[in-house]
Design an enzyme around this catalytic site. Sequence first.
Site, PDB file in Angstrom:
ATOM      1  CD  GLU A 536      -2.776  -1.296  -0.034  1.00 25.16           C
ATOM      2  OE1 GLU A 536      -2.915  -0.306  -0.779  1.00 25.16           O
ATOM      3  OE2 GLU A 536      -3.293  -2.394  -0.292  1.00 25.16           O
ATOM      4  CG  ASP A 600       1.899  -7.564  -5.607  1.00 22.82           C
ATOM      5  OD1 ASP A 600       1.376  -7.129  -4.566  1.00 22.82           O
ATOM      6  OD2 ASP A 600       1.291  -8.283  -6.434  1.00 22.82           O
TER       7      ASP A 600
END
Length: 698
Positions: A536, A600
């Site tokens: 995030e 990611d």
Amino acid sequence: MKRTALSAFPAVLVALLLGSCSSSTSTSDNTGTTAETTTADAPETDMGRGLDLANMDTTADPCVDFYQYANGGWVKNNPIPASESRWGSFNELAERNNAVLRDILREAASNATAPEGSATQLVGDFYAAGMDSVAANKAGIAPIKPELAKVAAVNTTDKLIQTMADLKSKGVSGFFSIYVSQDDKISTQYALLAGQGGLSLPDRDYYLKDDDRSKTIRTAYIEHLQHMFQLMGDDAATSKEKAQTVMDIETRLAKASKARVDLRDPYANYNKMTVQEFAKQNPNLKVSQLLTGMGAQAAKEIIVGQPAFFKELNTMLQRVPLQDWKTYTQWHLVRTMAPYLSEEFVQENFDFYGKVLSGTKEMQPRWKRVLRTTDSALGEALGQLYVQETFSPEAKQKALEMVNNLQEAFREHVRDLDWMSEETKARALQKLSAFAVKIGYPDKWEDYGGLDISRDSYAANVMRASQFAFRDNIGKIGQPVDREEWFMSPPTVNAYYNPSMNEIVFPAGILQPPFFDPLADDAVNYGGMGAVIGHELTHGFDDQGAKYDFEGNLKDWWTEADLGQFTTRADAVASQYNEYTVLDNLHVNGKLTLGENIADIGGLNIAYTALQKALEKNNPGKIAGLTPEQRFFLAWAQIWRVNMRDEAQNQQILTDPHSPGRFRTNGPVANMPQFYEAFGCDPGDPMVRSDENRIKIW
């Protein structure tokens, strides 16, 4: 990206999503040779909490397919339940949450003396009405008959617009999307946004692609439309004609719609104009009348996402017969409300959207469906009761500590970048320091005052809750931005980054095993929740987030040279993921999934650095024969374990900005020398990318 929020209107955010211990395991030492490592290497112990070695397939080589090595046992032993289109770690955690939520809702529903307007009364009455299938079946289509009558009474374009506005305010789909959110370029202000929409299939490509799979779905959709119109009372011939009418209108709207990859460009989808200018461009939309009907008459400006779409809609409103628009409107009304009507509507809706589109074999039990709707309609009322039972202050503090550690690791990564100038680094660090962090649940709960929830009608409750949410959203026009607002409910198993708020948000629902456990090994927590937090954080610096400054404004803050370097690396990420095959010749769309893939890769790298700092203070060494680094990567892999039906995978590739779980696991680690070292991989191994192809952005 633009996303439909739980309260039935879109918000700007990027979400994370949209899974017996063994005393010995076959692993690899750092020389690259396979060795049998046992607990003799460490104090006699098992993995304890957070990581399940039984999920692994130790016959697989981690350097060939790490996902299979980490998750092969789980994949083999966890077939997809008949009521699901996919099954993975997110589903498993959601199931545990559901058990808690079901008890909460049952207790609330049994409380006949809860104060009016209290969280217990709202969710208790909503759930009780939803569980009353006898009343729903007896009512049949009656709950939406008044709305159908309004559509039937339309005899002019003006009345069509009036009816459209009324239905949109009640959460009914169709025509286009409209909502209030922060102005991308002035994050301190709310703005009215309008964008493409009006489709019933998941994406424009379902209407336009010419492959056999798409043709089969379109044929099934026409049949579904016919069945629904027959349930509404039309004969077979009329239903067939109406079905084709809906398909024709939606196909025209699809042709005028942008592809999902094009929707990822925030600059191209920011077209700000006065309401008068928008009205002049689209006279047949009767903009003043439309906005007044929705309660948005206070808006002076509007940000139009896709002007070309509205140009076509404007033309269609003039040329498509009024009766056809009435048919289209009837369809979107029943489509929106079908899950909350009698069993025949519920079943027909499932037969298409569940079976055909997602491959689901059986409908979920009613309690799960009603629970999900309760959470969608009354997420913070239900969330208040949920967090009292599941989320301790200690867990919140532990999660906040991890966020702080991850932010510090990110700062270190930025300072050490060899491709970025000091000028841009300073701005990146400024943005990172300005991140707001929300953990668990809101500090200020949503006020549901004025929302009438009773036990009389499930469908009526759903429509009233949708109308309440819509009015709450539209009512933000001219108001100060509420920076305490959440766009996910506390029980949600997910997390998100909101670029306009420059905030990262982690609901209580995801702050549980296998993602996070305050009592688990640091290596497991950092490989799970730590990488999620890093993910995030990195969204603030992915190919979209990097276009927003520290205050949440869409604004260039890069030097031209640095932006060129960043773009080159992002293009390499897209190329890597384009190579992954999912079904037959269906590949991951590297451009559609680019932001998530960057997040990611960056998140896992940052979490690894944070773990190393934690190990400097407390390094337990091997546990169950696995080093901390091996446990870290296994924890990462195991949160992405999933089995999916082919239909669901097809839909994911066409519509979802997230890559499938196998590639969310293998894609990032294939770029990390730390992974090669942990599992003894050699150059040339499938999980090892060559020096010239290895990617690291953050």
